[in-house]
Design an enzyme around this catalytic site. Structure first.
Site, PDB file in Angstrom:
ATOM      1  N   GLY A 210       5.876  -0.079   1.069  1.00 34.24           N
ATOM      2  CA  GLY A 210       5.873   0.725  -0.161  1.00 34.24           C
ATOM      3  C   GLY A 210       4.620   0.454  -0.969  1.00 34.24           C
ATOM      4  O   GLY A 210       3.672  -0.155  -0.471  1.00 34.24           O
ATOM      5  N   ASN A 211       4.609   0.900  -2.205  1.00 31.36           N
ATOM      6  CA  ASN A 211       3.476   0.599  -3.088  1.00 31.36           C
ATOM      7  C   ASN A 211       3.963   0.452  -4.527  1.00 31.36           C
ATOM      8  O   ASN A 211       5.151   0.621  -4.805  1.00 31.36           O
ATOM      9  CB  ASN A 211       2.377   1.655  -2.949  1.00 31.36           C
ATOM     10  CG  ASN A 211       2.886   3.034  -3.294  1.00 31.36           C
ATOM     11  OD1 ASN A 211       3.279   3.290  -4.426  1.00 31.36           O
ATOM     12  ND2 ASN A 211       2.900   3.933  -2.311  1.00 31.36           N
ATOM     13  N   ARG A 212       3.048   0.161  -5.432  1.00 29.30           N
ATOM     14  CA  ARG A 212       3.433  -0.209  -6.796  1.00 29.30           C
ATOM     15  C   ARG A 212       3.619   0.967  -7.740  1.00 29.30           C
ATOM     16  O   ARG A 212       3.812   0.769  -8.936  1.00 29.30           O
ATOM     17  CB  ARG A 212       2.375  -1.130  -7.397  1.00 29.30           C
ATOM     18  CG  ARG A 212       2.245  -2.451  -6.686  1.00 29.30           C
ATOM     19  CD  ARG A 212       1.256  -3.334  -7.425  1.00 29.30           C
ATOM     20  NE  ARG A 212       0.823  -4.440  -6.592  1.00 29.30           N
ATOM     21  CZ  ARG A 212       1.539  -5.539  -6.390  1.00 29.30           C
ATOM     22  NH1 ARG A 212       2.719  -5.667  -6.960  1.00 29.30           N
ATOM     23  NH2 ARG A 212       1.068  -6.500  -5.621  1.00 29.30           N
ATOM     24  N   SER A 213       3.540   2.181  -7.242  1.00 26.98           N
ATOM     25  CA  SER A 213       3.665   3.333  -8.147  1.00 26.98           C
ATOM     26  C   SER A 213       5.044   3.371  -8.809  1.00 26.98           C
ATOM     27  O   SER A 213       6.066   3.234  -8.136  1.00 26.98           O
ATOM     28  CB  SER A 213       3.444   4.627  -7.355  1.00 26.98           C
ATOM     29  OG  SER A 213       3.760   5.724  -8.165  1.00 26.98           O
ATOM     30  N   ALA A 277       1.927   8.490  -5.039  1.00 32.87           N
ATOM     31  CA  ALA A 277       1.141   7.550  -4.241  1.00 32.87           C
ATOM     32  C   ALA A 277       1.718   7.612  -2.829  1.00 32.87           C
ATOM     33  O   ALA A 277       2.721   6.959  -2.528  1.00 32.87           O
ATOM     34  CB  ALA A 277       1.241   6.154  -4.823  1.00 32.87           C
TER      35      ALA A 277
END
Ligand code: CTP
Length: 436
Positions: A210-213, A277
Site C-alpha cells: 500500500g502507500n501513505r495516501s 495514489a
C-alpha cells in the site's frame, strides 16, 4: 472559499429530542463563516434554550411571530428575504405536515412560506411516525415542490428502540447545506470523476502493498465540486474517510479495479481528477494461502523475494483512449520528493493532461496524511502557479477555479464552432434560395 463563507442561513429547530444536535450544527455552520439566524418553535424550547443558540450563532434567536412593537412584526419577511437557505433540523412530523400544507402559524413556518430560498428538511422522529403514510405523503409533496429531504438514519432512537428516524450526523447535514447552497455554482450540470486514496495490491490473503495516501485531498476535491453544483463520482481506494453527502462513491481497492472504474465512470463525464495514489507495481501472483515464513525457500532466516509487475497506467490509458471521451478534461497529480518542476512538466506532456497538481510530499505540512498542502499547478498552456501552503479544501477550490476556467473556454470554442457551422449552413441556404 467555502460556499458557507458569508452565506445567510435560517436554521429552524423543531420540538424533538434531536434538537440538542442542532446546537452542534449551528456551531459548525458559524465556524465555517455562515451567518445563521436560528428559529426555535415553541416545542423546541422544551428541549433547548434560545440562549444556547444565540451564544453559538452570535446572533439573535427568533421564537415568536407575534412580536408586538416596531418593525419586528415583519421580521419573518425580512428573514425570509435575506435567507439563501432555510434548513429545518430536526424536522418533526408536525412541522413537516405544516410545511407541506402551507400553514404559517409560527415564525419558522411563516419564513418557509415567505422565502424564495431553497428548503432543506432533515426529518427526525420515531420510526412509526416517519413510516406513516401521512408523513411519507407530506415528504413526497415537499420533495415535488423542490425541497431537499435529508434521509434520516437508522439507529438507536430516544424511545430506546432501534430503527429509522435518527437525525443524521452534523457532517451529513453540513454536506447537504453546502450542496444545496452551491447547486447553481460554476460546475452546475457537469459530471466530474475524482479518484482518491491509495491502492492496496494483495500479496496473500492478509498482506498487501500500500502507500501513505489518506484520501483527504481527493475527498476535499469531490466535496468542493459538489458545492459548485457538479454531479460527482468519487472512486475511492483505501481510505478511512466517510463518503461526502450527495457524492456517488465507487470503491476500487486495486490499480486494476480503479482503472476499470475510471473507464466506466468517465463515459459522458466532463472532468477526471486523478488524485489517487495508484500503485505502479503489483505482485506477479497472489498467494492463495497466507505465506508462512518457514515455507519460504531457504527456510528460517532467508529473505522473501516478491516479483512485481506493472499495473495499468490509468491516465496513460485514458490519454491513449482520448477519442472515447471527447471533451474530457484530465487532471493529474504528481507526488514527488525531488525536482518537482521537471516531474510536473514531464507528467503533463507524457500523460497528455490539461493540468498537473504537483506537490513535494517530503515537505512538512504537505501531502500524505496532512490537513494542508503546498502545490504547484502546471497548465497545458504553459502557465505555472505556485500556491502557498493552505488547507486541502482550499487547494480543492483552486483546482476547480482552474478547471472551471477551462470548461468555460471549451464552451466558448464550441459556441464559436457551432455558429461558424450555422453560418456556413445559412449561406448555403441563401445560395439555394438564390438559385431556386
Ligand atoms: N497514475 C495513474 N495510474 C498509475 C499510477 C499513477 O493514473 N498506475 C496517476 C496518478 O493518479 C497521478 C499521476 O498518474 O495523477 C502521477 O502518478 P505518479 O505515480 O507520480 O506518476 P508516474 O507516471 O508513475 O511517474 P513516476 O513513477 O516517475 O513518479
Amino acid at each position: 472559499m467555502s460556499v458557507l463563507q458569508g452565506a445567510r442561513l435560517v436554521v429552524g429547530v423543531t420540538g424533538g429530542i434531536a434538537a440538542y444536535k442542532a446546537a452542534d450544527l449551528v456551531s459548525k455552520l458559524t465556524q465555517a463563516g455562515a451567518l445563521v439566524d436560528v428559529v426555535l418553535t415553541a416545542r423546541a424550547q422544551e428541549f433547548v434554550t434560545p440562549l444556547t443558540f444565540a451564544t453559538l450563532s452570535q446572533r439573535p434567536v427568533w421564537t415568536d411571530l407575534w412580536e408586538p412593537t416596531g418593525t419586528a412584526a415583519a421580521r419573518h419577511i425580512e428573514l425570509a428575504a435575506e435567507a439563501q437557505l432555510v434548513l429545518v433540523a430536526p424536522a418533526t412530523a408536525n412541522t413537516i405536515a405544516k410545511l407541506a400544507h402551507g400553514m404559517a402559524d409560527d415564525m419558522l413556518t411563516a419564513i418557509a412560506l415567505a422565502t424564495a430560498a431553497p428548503l432543506v428538511i432533515a426529518p427526525a422522529m420515531e420510526t412509526h411516525m416517519l413510516a406513516h403514510p401521512a408523513t411519507q405523503a407530506n415528504l413526497a409533496l415537499l420533495r415535488e415542490r423542490g425541497a431537499h429531504i435529508v434521509p434520516s438514519e437508522e439507529g438507536r432512537l430516544a424511545s430506546g428502540m432501534l430503527g429509522a428516524g435518527r437525525l443524521p450526523e452534523t457532517a451529513t447535514l453540513l454536506g447537504a447545506a453546502r450542496m444545496v447552497l452551491g447547486a447553481r455554482g460554476n460546475l452546475a450540470g457537469r459530471h466530474v470523476v475524482v479518484t482518491a486514496g491509495g491502492t492496496q495490491e494483495a500479496i496473500d490473503p492478509v498482506r498487501y502493498i500500500g502507500n501513505r495516501s489518506s484520501g483527504r485531498q481527493g475527498f476535499a476535491i469531490a466535496e468542493a465540486a459538489r458545492d459548485r453544483g457538479a454531479a460527482v463520482t468519487l472512486i475511492a481506494g483505501a481510505t478511512e474517510l466517510a463518503t461526502p453527502y450527495g457524492v456517488t462513491r465507487v470503491d476500487a481497492p486495486t490499480a486494476q479495479a480503479m482503472r476499470d472504474a475510471v473507464f466506466a465512470a468517465c463515459a459522458g463525464a466532463d472532468v477526471l481528477v486523478m488524485s489517487a495514489a495508484v500503485a505502479d507495481f503489483t505482485p506477479e501472483t497472489v498467494a492463495e494461502q497466507k505465506i508462512k515464513k518457514r515455507a519460504v525457500a531457504g527456510g528460517d532466516g532467508a529473505g522473501l523475494v516478491l516479483r512485481l509487475k506493472r499495473t495499468p497506467d490509468i491516465l496513460g490509458e485514458m490519454h491513449a483512449a482520448a477519442d472515447q471521451f471527447p471533451g474530457l478534461i484530465r487532471v493529474g497529480f504528481a507526488a514527488e520528493t525531488q525536482q518537482l518542476r521537471e516531474a510536473g512538466l514531464e507528467k503533463l506532456t507524457r500523460k497528455g493532461l490539461d493540468l498537473v497538481v504537483a506537490n513535494d510530499v517530503s515537505q512538512p505540512g504537505s501531502g500524505f496524511g496532512s490537513m494542508t498542502n503546498t502545490v504547484t499547478l502546471f497548465y497545458k498552456d504553459g502557465r505555472v502557479a505556485d500556491l502557498a501552503n493552505m488547507a486541502k479544501s482550499e487547494v480543492a477550490e483552486r483546482i476547480w477555479d482552474a478547471v472551471a476556467e477551462m470548461l468555460a473556454q471549451h464552451e466558448r470554442e464550441k459556441t464559436r464552432k457551432d455558429s461558424a457551422r450555422a453560418g456556413v449552413k445559412g449561406s448555403t441556404s441563401d445560395e439555394q434560395s438564390r438559385w431556386h
